[in-house]
Write a protein that holds these residues in place. Structure first.
Motif, PDB file in Angstrom:
ATOM      1  N   LEU A  37       0.638  -1.093  -0.155  1.00 13.23           N
ATOM      2  CA  LEU A  37      -0.334  -0.411   0.111  1.00 13.23           C
ATOM      3  C   LEU A  37       0.854   1.234   0.116  1.00 13.23           C
ATOM      4  O   LEU A  37       1.600   1.049   1.015  1.00 13.23           O
ATOM      5  CB  LEU A  37      -0.835  -0.134   1.198  1.00 13.23           C
ATOM      6  N   PRO A  38       0.915   2.087  -0.646  1.00 13.86           N
ATOM      7  CA  PRO A  38       1.562   3.544  -0.308  1.00 13.86           C
ATOM      8  C   PRO A  38       0.960   4.544   0.255  1.00 13.86           C
ATOM      9  O   PRO A  38      -0.266   4.084   1.096  1.00 13.86           O
ATOM     10  CB  PRO A  38       1.171   4.389  -1.897  1.00 13.86           C
ATOM     11  N   ASN A  39       1.618   5.030   0.824  1.00 14.32           N
ATOM     12  CA  ASN A  39       1.446   6.366   2.113  1.00 14.32           C
ATOM     13  C   ASN A  39       1.616   5.813   3.165  1.00 14.32           C
ATOM     14  O   ASN A  39       1.663   6.405   4.188  1.00 14.32           O
ATOM     15  CB  ASN A  39       0.509   7.348   1.025  1.00 14.32           C
ATOM     16  N   ILE A  40       1.456   4.470   3.200  1.00 14.53           N
ATOM     17  CA  ILE A  40       1.089   3.445   4.960  1.00 14.53           C
ATOM     18  C   ILE A  40       2.232   3.245   5.485  1.00 14.53           C
ATOM     19  O   ILE A  40       3.112   2.479   4.324  1.00 14.53           O
ATOM     20  CB  ILE A  40      -0.191   3.290   4.733  1.00 14.53           C
ATOM     21  N   ILE A  62       2.982  -2.052   4.495  1.00 16.68           N
ATOM     22  CA  ILE A  62       1.557  -3.257   4.759  1.00 16.68           C
ATOM     23  C   ILE A  62       1.379  -3.949   2.969  1.00 16.68           C
ATOM     24  O   ILE A  62       1.164  -3.140   2.524  1.00 16.68           O
ATOM     25  CB  ILE A  62       0.332  -2.332   5.020  1.00 16.68           C
ATOM     26  N   GLY A  63       1.392  -5.008   2.982  1.00 11.52           N
ATOM     27  CA  GLY A  63       0.922  -5.867   1.425  1.00 11.52           C
ATOM     28  C   GLY A  63      -0.438  -5.719   1.698  1.00 11.52           C
ATOM     29  O   GLY A  63      -1.814  -4.636   2.163  1.00 11.52           O
ATOM     30  N   LYS A  64      -0.752  -5.889  -0.011  1.00 13.61           N
ATOM     31  CA  LYS A  64      -2.148  -4.835  -1.066  1.00 13.61           C
ATOM     32  C   LYS A  64      -3.117  -5.696   0.172  1.00 13.61           C
ATOM     33  O   LYS A  64      -4.377  -5.307   0.302  1.00 13.61           O
ATOM     34  CB  LYS A  64      -1.853  -4.936  -1.783  1.00 13.61           C
ATOM     35  N   GLU A  65      -2.415  -7.058   0.364  1.00 10.65           N
ATOM     36  CA  GLU A  65      -3.379  -8.286   0.677  1.00 10.65           C
ATOM     37  C   GLU A  65      -3.177  -8.699   2.786  1.00 10.65           C
ATOM     38  O   GLU A  65      -3.136  -9.665   2.624  1.00 10.65           O
ATOM     39  CB  GLU A  65      -3.504  -9.245  -0.278  1.00 10.65           C
ATOM     40  N   GLU A  66      -2.722  -7.342   2.837  1.00 13.12           N
ATOM     41  CA  GLU A  66      -2.243  -7.805   4.329  1.00 13.12           C
ATOM     42  C   GLU A  66      -2.556  -7.286   5.335  1.00 13.12           C
ATOM     43  O   GLU A  66      -3.178  -5.858   5.441  1.00 13.12           O
ATOM     44  CB  GLU A  66      -0.270  -7.520   4.796  1.00 13.12           C
ATOM     45  N   ASP A  67      -3.431  -7.622   6.739  1.00 10.67           N
ATOM     46  CA  ASP A  67      -3.557  -7.032   7.487  1.00 10.67           C
ATOM     47  C   ASP A  67      -2.786  -6.077   8.291  1.00 10.67           C
ATOM     48  O   ASP A  67      -2.104  -6.480   8.676  1.00 10.67           O
ATOM     49  CB  ASP A  67      -4.278  -7.780   8.960  1.00 10.67           C
ATOM     50  N   VAL A  68      -3.246  -4.813   9.043  1.00 11.05           N
ATOM     51  CA  VAL A  68      -2.147  -4.017   9.612  1.00 11.05           C
ATOM     52  C   VAL A  68      -1.761  -4.344  10.482  1.00 11.05           C
ATOM     53  O   VAL A  68      -0.143  -4.983  11.207  1.00 11.05           O
ATOM     54  CB  VAL A  68      -2.923  -2.787   9.945  1.00 11.05           C
ATOM     55  N   ARG A 122       5.077  11.047   1.643  1.00  9.51           N
ATOM     56  CA  ARG A 122       4.650  11.710   2.535  1.00  9.51           C
ATOM     57  C   ARG A 122       4.069  10.247   3.036  1.00  9.51           C
ATOM     58  O   ARG A 122       3.729   9.676   2.912  1.00  9.51           O
ATOM     59  CB  ARG A 122       3.501  12.591   2.295  1.00  9.51           C
ATOM     60  N   ILE A 126       2.390   8.059   6.129  1.00  5.40           N
ATOM     61  CA  ILE A 126       1.422   7.768   7.069  1.00  5.40           C
ATOM     62  C   ILE A 126       1.546   6.889   7.965  1.00  5.40           C
ATOM     63  O   ILE A 126       1.730   4.936   7.503  1.00  5.40           O
ATOM     64  CB  ILE A 126      -0.418   8.037   7.481  1.00  5.40           C
ATOM     65  N   ILE A 179       1.610   3.901  10.865  1.00  7.21           N
ATOM     66  CA  ILE A 179       0.463   2.983  12.808  1.00  7.21           C
ATOM     67  C   ILE A 179       2.260   2.628  13.592  1.00  7.21           C
ATOM     68  O   ILE A 179       2.779   1.769  12.840  1.00  7.21           O
ATOM     69  CB  ILE A 179       0.510   1.815  11.737  1.00  7.21           C
ATOM     70  N   GLY A 202      -7.892  -1.466  10.598  1.00  6.75           N
ATOM     71  CA  GLY A 202      -6.547  -1.887   9.258  1.00  6.75           C
ATOM     72  C   GLY A 202      -6.862  -3.826   8.835  1.00  6.75           C
ATOM     73  O   GLY A 202      -6.474  -3.987   8.156  1.00  6.75           O
ATOM     74  N   LEU A 226      -8.280  -6.552   6.928  1.00  7.30           N
ATOM     75  CA  LEU A 226      -8.364  -6.205   5.102  1.00  7.30           C
ATOM     76  C   LEU A 226     -10.250  -6.942   5.437  1.00  7.30           C
ATOM     77  O   LEU A 226     -11.202  -6.476   4.876  1.00  7.30           O
ATOM     78  CB  LEU A 226      -8.321  -7.872   4.213  1.00  7.30           C
TER      79      LEU A 226
END
Lengths: 248, 248
Positions: A12-15, A49-55, A113, A115, A117, B81, B83
């Motif tokens: 994911l971009p920007n995170i 954070i992967g696009k298919e990954e929980d934070v 930029r 953000i 967590i 966060g 999914l």
DNA sequence: CCAAAAGTGTTGCAACTACACCCATGG
DNA sequence: CCATGGGTGTAGTTGCAACACTTTTGG
């Protein structure tokens, strides 16, 4: 477990996620820091954070990648989203990019930029086997009150994390996660004192801990020391869970 | 103040802000909810984050756009966060997209994966002038313990926010932000009781509040009621700040 | 014996709870 | 007068802090 390659991943971009990894060593509360390759800038263990990954899974993964540990006490505490958290980092980025043999425009992902967590992790530092990634060439456990100026706002992240840790020490029995399976009462007291930043009266501390009814005393004692050896204690998982759920 | 047009804005992808806006009305703690246009799905007030906007400013902007209020008590409490927070939302999205006269593939921004930063706001509900956006056609203040199934994981967000609110009621004097400038002691008590979810003994509550030394009693009293009229109180900003900083 | 470790007893303080009780005031 | 609002007094409890003191045990 996941791909370790930050640059190639489908993120994911920007995170990002940053982990304040606390350990307890020689009666001091320490944080695991990483040094950027060929550079003097230190930072927290972080990742994307992967696009298919929980934070939360991303935070667990980052922790695992750097320490080799799983099933660790990990708490999200704040998300840092000011634009100005990047201020002052531009020069550092340039240094880092150059040191990595990349041009600044070609590799500007760091200057984007972000953000972030914030999570903090409590680990038994003896179990940690640090693995560096391609961005870092050194790591160190630094005393929480002797931390140099870090990358971006990482100093503030640590400070905020410590405040949250402090406030959860009693309700969540957080301190035990910094100790090995068995420990002496005075070691436990030292952990509390370090996190709370003040000295405690031994007798009262002992009474309080025992009255929580969460500890098992191991009859085997330290060998080798002069004079009487201290007892070893172990956190009783079942009792601890009972305590945690009774506290609501 | 910023652009209100969510669809045309230059936003960060994959990230949003959700605001749990609490108000106190008729002795009940309420949350401001919005209904999707031509649809039965309710949701929190949410929004996106501008590429050049602090996260906190985005939350303030969302709050301002929906309520017209500024300088409001606003606290970040958790970032959601998973999914799976989107699970179950796909059908709802379809309904919503269709209802809005858009095709599902043309407008799939809602079905993207979003990480949402949760804030709660405490407002004087009398001052709120709700402004709907192009996505919503209705709004309502709903009692916190009578909330229907909401969009995505918004029920969980409210629950988590309430827990955080509860834990900060004493240390941050949060409750006062739900009341108008002047209020009676029993109104204040009701706010505390609603947030804490239990009844309090009037005499002890009164003593505690007065002993905090943060209230000014206004000599003007309620007019009109039968029997003795209650006194009005006002939070003394200076005293309150002194209290907050002394508590550390 | 000594020194370190482990634990008990006691005192006092501060905060909170429950409840009895009194005063004020508008009608 | 009464009903409601506003407030004090007080006794019991709990948790915590401070500190004196005893017991255990390895060498």
């Amino acid at each position: 477990m996941p791909n370790r390659d930050v640059l190639k991943g489908d993120w994911l971009p920007n995170i990002s996620v940053d982990c304040v990894i606390f350990g307890f060593q020689e009666n001091h509360l320490k944080v695991l820091l990483l040094k950027f390759r060929n550079n003097k800038v230190w930072s927290l263990a972080g990742g994307f954070i992967g696009k298919e990954e929980d934070v939360e899974d991303a935070a667990k993964r980052v922790l695992w990648q750097r320490t080799g540990l799983e099933n660790i006490y990990l708490q999200q505490f704040h998300t840092f989203g000011d634009l100005k958290r990047n201020i002052g980092a531009i020069e550092k980025h340039q240094e880092i990019n150059l040191a990595m043999g990349r041009s600044n425009d070609d590799l500007n992902w760091l200057s984007l930029r972000y953000i972030s967590i914030g999570y903090y992790a409590l680990v038994d530092y003896l179990k940690v086997k640090v693995t560096l990634n391609e961005l870092s060439d050194d790591s160190a456990w630094m005393d929480v009150d002797q931390i140099p100026a870090l990358f971006l706002d990482h100093n503030e992240i640590i400070k905020t994390g410590l405040v949250h840790l402090r406030s959860s020490i009693d309700t969540k029995l957080a301190a035990f996660n910094l100790l090995p399976e068995t420990f002496t009462m005075s070691e436990l007291q030292k952990v509390y004192e370090t996190i709370l930043g003040k000295v405690l009266v031994r007798t009262n501390f002992q009474r309080k801990m025992l009255s929580l009814d969460i500890l098992d005393r191991i009859e085997k004692k330290y060998s080798g020391g002069a004079h009487k050896a201290p007892y070893l204690y172990r956190l009783d998982r079942k009792k601890a869970e009972a305590f945690l759920s009774s506290a609501l």
